[in-house]
Design an enzyme around this catalytic site. Structure first.
Site, PDB file in Angstrom:
ATOM      1  CG  ASP A 483      -2.203  -0.564   1.058  1.00  0.00           C
ATOM      2  OD1 ASP A 483      -2.570  -0.755  -0.105  1.00  0.00           O
ATOM      3  OD2 ASP A 483      -2.888  -0.845   2.054  1.00  0.00           O
TER       4      ASP A 483
HETATM    5  C1  BGC Z   1      -2.404  -3.556   4.863  1.00  0.00           C
HETATM    6  C2  BGC Z   1      -2.323  -4.462   3.672  1.00  0.00           C
HETATM    7  C3  BGC Z   1      -1.082  -4.157   2.880  1.00  0.00           C
HETATM    8  C4  BGC Z   1       0.144  -4.201   3.787  1.00  0.00           C
HETATM    9  C5  BGC Z   1       1.394  -3.783   3.052  1.00  0.00           C
HETATM   10  C6  BGC Z   1      -1.140  -3.634   5.671  1.00  0.00           C
HETATM   11  O1  BGC Z   1      -1.195  -2.713   6.690  1.00  0.00           O
HETATM   12  O2  BGC Z   1      -3.500  -3.949   5.656  1.00  0.00           O
HETATM   13  O3  BGC Z   1      -3.465  -4.306   2.858  1.00  0.00           O
HETATM   14  O4  BGC Z   1      -0.975  -5.140   1.885  1.00  0.00           O
HETATM   15  O5  BGC Z   1      -0.042  -3.338   4.878  1.00  0.00           O
HETATM   16  O6  BGC Z   1       1.397  -2.448   2.728  1.00  0.00           O
END
Ligand code: BGC
Length: 811
Positions: A483
Site C-alpha cells: 500500500d
Molecule cells: C495492509 C495491507 C497491505 C500491507 C502492506 C497492511 O497494513 O493492511 O493491505 O498489503 O499493509 O502495505
C-alpha cells in the site's frame, strides 16, 4: 526474557507479571459481539462494528497505557487494589493472566484475599460475561468492598472522540437494583441500548463519571472508591459510566462469586418503550436471566471450550517440535479466526475507527480460515465480491455493518481483483462446493448489476489482463499489495493521504508483483474454468499467463532477482541501478510461488539473492538498501525512517511467501529456517526485544536499519496469520487441498524423521503419518491409503464421515 509461559494442555498463554512491555491482549467473541481484553483487564467491547457500535470507551495512545477497561476495585481497609493490577497498580502478592481461546482469566492476590475474574463472550448471545470470585484465604473474618466499573462509549466511536459540543449533552441512563442501562440516543433513532448487570442487587451505584472517578482524578484514584463509596448518581449528559458497590464479608476459607454482564440489546421500533421515556427491558431481562448463576456461566464456558476443540480439530499436528505444534494446533489457527472476524479494524494498534474490512486483506485472511468454518468463508467471499465494480476493479475497503464499499478510499488498488480469485480458489479446493460459482452477486452493491460469482472472477482476471503498461506488465494503479508504494501519487503536501491523493491511475507505472500474482492466480482461474467445463476459456487464460511469464522473465528480471516495479517515468524500482530500494522481497516471493523461472533457474537465483541481501537474524526485511530520504515518485514507502514498516522493516506477512517459495523449490531446511524466525512461539525467549504478544504474529518487526531492530509492532490484525498458516500447513507439512482431493507433499528439514497429522477435509478425517527414513527435504517415495499403494500423492475425495489412514514415506 519471558513474561509467562505456554500451557499447551489448557491451550492458554499464562502471563505471570502485569508489567509486560506492552498490554498483551486477547479477543473474546467470534460472532457479533466482541471484546478486546488486555492482560490487566483493559480493553473495550463492540457489537459487529468497532466504529459504529462501540459499547465502551477506549482512549488510544493514552498515558499511562491501557487505562480504560473492565475494572474491579477491591477496598480492603485503606488499601485499594485491582485483581489485574491496573489501574491502581497496588503491588500484588500474586498475579496471573491466562489468555485462552475466547476467554481470559485474571487472578490477583493481596493480603490473603484472592480475586479472580473470568471473562468470556458466550456463543449465541451478544454480551460479555465476567465471573468475579473472591476468597478469603486467611484465618480471620474479612470485610471489604468491591466496585466494578466501566465507561460507556456513545456508540459511534469517531463521534464519541470528537463531537463533544453535542455528546456532552446526550448521555442518558436508567438504573434498577442490579442493572445500569445505557440509552444515549435511544430516544431518537437508535433501536439499541447497552446494559451492565450483576446477578445480585448492588449495595450502591454510580453512573456519572464525575461522581465516581472525580473531575480531576484518574481511574487510578476513583473518588468514590478511595472516599465514602458510591453516591447513586444518575448521568445526564457528560460521561455515563457503570459502577456498582458490593459490601462483602467472608469467613476464613469462604468464597463468593458475583456474575457481571455487559449486553447489547436491540428492540424493534414498535417495541422500544415500556412506558414513555422508559426503555423496554424484556430482552435484557431474558438475557440476564439466562446468565443468572454459576451453573449458567460454567455451561457457557464448557460450550465455548467444546466449540474451539471442534474448530481446531480440523488440523492437528504432532511433531518433534513443541513450538511448532503449539503454533499450528492452537495459536496460529486462533489468530486466523481473529483476523477473519476483524480484518484490520480493531486491535491495540488499529483504532476501530479507521479501516473497515479490506478487500485484499479479507480475501487473504479467509485463505487461512477456510478450513475452520468453510460456510462463513463462503458468505464472506460473496460479501467481498459484492463490492467489486462491473469492470472487475474493486472498492479497497467496506464497512462490516453495512457491507457497502467505502467511497472515501474508493478503488484503484490493482492487486485487489486477483485476490478474489485466490480466495474463491481456496474455498473451492477446501470444499468442492462448486455451487458458489453460480451464486448471483451484485456489482458495486447494486442488485440490478448482479451476475454469477464465476462472472466476477472472470472480470477480475480480465481486469488485470487488460490493464497493462508499456512493458506488458500490469499497471499498478494506486498501489498493489504494498500500500505504501504509491507510484501515481506524487504527494508533496503534508497531511495528504498517500492512499487517495493524486490520480488513481497512470498510464506507465507497472508492478512486477501483480504480474507474479497474475501468473499464480491466473493459473487458479484457468483450473477453475477447466473444472467448470470451460475448456476454451481455460486455454485462452493459459496463453495470457504464458505471455505474462515471458514478460516477467524479460522486463521483470534484473539479472539476479525479480524487479519490483516501473515508476511513472518508466524507471526501474528494485533493480541494480537503484541506489536505494535495489532489491524488494515481494516479487521474489510471489514470482517464485507462481513457479516463474523454476525450470530456467531464475527462481532459485531469486531466493539466493533474498538470503544474501535481505535476511537477518529476526526475519527477512522487505527491501534493501532502505530509503534514507523522501522520494516524491515513490510515496509513503520512503516516508518511514529506515527499518520501519514498508521501508525495510521485517514485514512478517511476506516472510511466509518465502517459506512457500522455498518449498516450491524443495528447500525444506531453508523453508523451516525462514518459518521459525518470525513464528512467535519460537521467539518467546526474546519477548523483551520483540515486546508484542509471544502467542500471535505482528505485522512488522523493526529491520536491521532501525535502532530498535527486532522490536515488533501491530500485533494480531495482519495477513501474516493466514499466510503463516498456509506456509506451515501446506508448504512445510505439505497437506494441500486441491480441486481433486487432498495432496500430501511435505517439504521439511532433512533432520526431521517424521510427524503425524490429523486433518478434516470435506467431511472425512485423514490420519496421516509421514516418515522420512532417508533424511530428505522433499519428495514422496511411497504413499499408502488405507494400506493400499496410491499412484501420485493426491488422495481422491472420500465420503463424508469416513476416516482415512494415510502413510507417507518420503525419499
Ligand atoms: C495492509 C495491507 C497491505 C500491507 C502492506 C497492511 O497494513 O493492511 O493491505 O498489503 O499493509 O502495505
Amino acid at each position: 526474557m519471558k513474561y509467562g509461559y505456554f500451557d499447551d494442555k489448557a491451550r492458554e498463554y499464562v502471563i505471570t507479571t502485569p508489567r509486560t512491555p506492552l498490554p498483551w491482549i486477547n479477543y473474546l467473541g467470534c460472532e457479533n459481539f466482541f471484546t478486546l481484553l488486555s492482560s490487566t483487564g483493559g480493553g473495550y467491547s463492540f457489537y459487529r462494528d468497532a466504529r459504529l457500535r462501540r459499547l465502551t470507551r477506549y482512549r488510544y495512545n493514552n498515558c499511562p497505557l491501557d487505562q480504560e477497561g473492565f475494572r474491579i476495585y477491591i477496598k480492603d481497609g485503606d488499601i485499594v487494589w485491582n485483581p489485574g493490577w491496573q489501574p491502581v497498580q497496588t503491588e500484588l502478592d500474586r498475579y496471573s493472566c491466562r489468555h485462552g481461546l475466547g476467554y481470559t482469566v485474571i487472578e490477583g492476590e493481596r493480603g490473603g484475599i484472592t480475586a479472580r475474574q473470568e471473562f468470556m463472550v458466550p456463543r449465541g448471545d451478544n454480551c460479555l460475561l465476567i465471573r468475579f470470585t473472591v476468597s478469603n484465604g486467611g484465618d480471620a473474618t474479612r470485610s471489604f468492598k468491591v466496585f466494578p466499573y466501566l465507561e460507556f462509549c456513545l456508540w459511534d466511536a469517531m463521534d464519541d472522540s470528537s463531537n463533544f459540543q453535542r455528546n456532552y449533552s446526550t448521555g442518558e441512563v436508567e438504573v434498577t437494583a442490579s442493572a445500569i442501562y445505557h440509552k444515549t440516543e435511544y430516544r431518537e433513532r437508535r433501536d439499541h441500548y447497552a446494559v451492565f448487570w450483576s446477578n445480585r442487587p448492588a449495595d450502591g451505584f454510580d453512573t456519572s463519571r464525575e461522581a465516581f472517578i472525580g473531575a480531576y482524578n484518574s481511574p487510578a484514584h476513583p473518588k468514590a472508591v478511595f472516599g465514602d463509596g458510591c453516591t447513586g448518581s444518575v448521568a445526564h449528559g457528560w460521561q455515563p459510566v457503570a459502577a456498582q458497590q458490593f459490601d462483602l464479608e467472608l469467613q476464613p476459607g469462604e468464597s463468593c462469586s458475583i456474575l457481571f454482564g455487559l449486553g447489547y440489546i436491540e428492540n424493534p421500533e414498535e417495541e422500544k418503550w415500556e412506558a414513555p421515556g422508559i426503555v423496554n427491558k424484556v430482552r435484557a431481562e431474558t438475557l440476564m436471566a439466562r446468565y443468572a448463576d454459576d451453573d449458567a456461566f460454567d455451561s457457557a464456558m464448557s460450550a465455548l471450550r467444546a466449540y474451539w476443540e471442534e474448530l481446531l480439530s480440523g488440523y492437528q499436528v504432532s511433531s518433534e517440535s513443541a513450538p511448532l505444534d503449539r503454533m499450528v494446533n492452537i495459536w496460529n489457527q486462533y489468530q486466523c479466526m481473529v483476523t477473519f472476524n476483524m480484518s484490520r479494524s480493531a486491535s491495540y494498534f488499529e483504532s476501530g475507527i479507521g479501516r473497515g474490512m479490506g478487500f485484499r486483506d479479507s480475501c487473504q485472511d479467509l485463505m487461512g480460515f477456510v478450513h475452520i468454518i468453510p460456510a462463513r468463508a463462503r458468505e464472506r467471499i460473496l460479501d467481498i465480491a459484492a463490492t467489486q465494480f462491473p469492470d472487475g476493479s474493486a472498492y479497497h475497503q467496506y464497512q462490516p455493518l453495512t457491507k457497502k464499499g467505502n467511497a472515501d478510499i474508493g478503488s484503484g488498488f490493482n492487486d485487489d481483483p486477483l485476490w478474489l480469485i485466490a480466495a474463491a480458489d481456496a474455498y473451492l479446493r477446501e470444499t468442492g462446493d462448486w455451487s458458489i460459482l453460480d451464486e448471483i452477486v451484485p456489482f458495486d452493491n447494486d442488485p440490478s448489476l448482479a451476475q454469477s460469482l464465476l462472472e466476477h472472477l472472470r472480470r477480475s482476471f480480465n481486469y488485470t489482463r487488460t490493464h497493462l503498461g508499456p512493458h506488458g506488465l500490469p499497471l499498478i494503479g494506486r498501489a498493489d499489495w504494498n500500500d505504501c508504494l504509491n507510484l501515481n501519487c506524487f504527494s508533496a503536501h503534508s497531511g495528504e493521504s498517500f492512499q487517495v491523493s493524486g490520480p488513481s491511475e497512470g498510464p506507465v507505472a507497472e508492478s512486477v508483483f501483480i504480474a507474479g500474482m497474475f501468473v499464480k492466480y491466473g493459473r487458479s482461474w484457468a483450473d477453475i474454468c477447466r473444472h467448470a467445463g470451460l475448456e476454451q476459456e481455460a486455454e485462452d487464460a493459459d496463453k495470457a499467463i504464458a505471455a505474462m511469464e515471458t514478460t516477467v522473465l524479460d522486463a521483470g528480471w534484473d539479472g539476479a532477482w525479480f524487479r519490483r516495479a516501473y515508476d511513472a517515468f518508466g524507471q526501474v524500482i528494485g533493480g541494480k541501478e537503484c541506489e536505494e530500494g535495489r532489491i524488494f522481497l515481494e516479487p521474489q516471493g510471489m514470482c517464485v510461488m507462481a513457479g516463474i523461472g523454476k525450470e530456467s533457474g531464475q527462481a532459485a537465483q531469486s531466493l539466493a539473492s533474498v538470503q544474501e541481501h535481505l535476511d537477518t537474524k529476526y526475519g527477512i526485511v522487505l527491501l534493501q538498501p532502505a530509503y534514507t530520504r523522501y522520494h516524491l515518485e515513490l510515496g509513503e514507502i520512503s516516508s518511514y525512517p529506515p527499518g520501519y514498516k514498508e521501508n525495510a522493516g521485517i514485514f512478517c506477512h511476506i516472510n511466509p511467501w518465502i517459506v512457500c517459495a522455498e518449498a516450491e523449490l524443495g528447500h525444506g531446511d531453508r523453508a523451516f529456517e525462514v518459518y521459525r524466525k518470525t513464528a512467535p512461539a519460537f521467539i518467546e525467549d526474546i519477548s523483551e526485544i520483540h515486546r508484542t504478544e509471544p502467542y500471535v504474529y505482528s505485522q512488522m518487526i523493526a529491520g536491521k536499519d532501525a535502532v530498535s531492530f527486532g522490536e515488533a509492532k501491530n500485533s494480531w490484525l495482519t495477513g501474516t496469520a493466514a499466510w503463516s498458516f498456509l506456509g506451515v500447513s501446506q508448504a512445510i507439512l505439505g497437506v494441500k487441498p486441491t480441486l481433486d482431493g487432498l495432496q500430501i507433499d511435505p517439504c521439511i528439514p532433512a533432520s526431521v524423521s517424521g510427524f503425524t497429522l490429523s486433518r478434516r477435509y470435506r467431511g472425512a478425517r485423514y490420519e496421516i503419518t509421514v516418515e522420512n527414513p532417508d533424511g530428505v527435504q522433499h519428495g514422496v517415495k511411497e504413499m499408502l491409503v488405507d494400506g493400499c499403494p496410491l499412484a501420485g500423492n493426491v488422495i481422491p475425495v472420500r465420503d463424508a464421515g469416513s476416516t482415512v489412514q494415510v502413510r507417507v514415506i518420503m525419499g
